[in-house]
Design a protein around this motif. Structure first.
Motif: not given
Length: 117
Positions: A79-85
């Motif tokens: 989830a944290t990786l998918s929120r990275l821009r």
């Protein structure tokens, strides 16, 4: 006995920092993957408390399972990786709830693989 008790108490105190880090995390993850919003389930604070807590518990040698927390940890990392821009990649594809759930499902699978490896 005293050291193990201290480690267990330290791990238990971590749940005051992040209440979602208590227990395995699998039932709320299943609810999230089915579309229910669960607050603080995939936060970085929960990740830190979960990783430190499970490390303390496993180091005591108690027969407590690490599989559930590993699945929850994998889901939080995904989830944290998918929120990275990332500049060249458009955010539109990853920001959709269905895409988020796909990433979190992949993180759960990675957690299962890590737990049984």
């Amino acid at each position: 006995l005293g050291v193990n008790l201290g480690l267990v108490l330290a791990a238990a105190l971590l749940t005051t920092l992040a209440p979602r880090a208590a227990m395995s995390g699998l039932p709320p993850l299943k609810a999230y993957l089915n579309g229910t919003r669960v607050n603080d389930l995939l936060s970085v604070r929960t990740l830190i408390a979960k990783v430190v807590g499970i490390t303390l518990i496993v180091s005591t040698g108690l027969p407590l399972g690490r599989e559930g927390p590993m699945v929850h940890t994998g889901a939080i990392v995904a989830a944290t990786l998918s929120r990275l821009r990332v500049r060249p990649m458009p955010r539109l594809l990853l920001g959709l709830p269905s895409r988020q759930r796909t990433w979190i499902g992949m993180g759960c699978a990675a957690g299962v693989a890590a737990a049984f490896n």
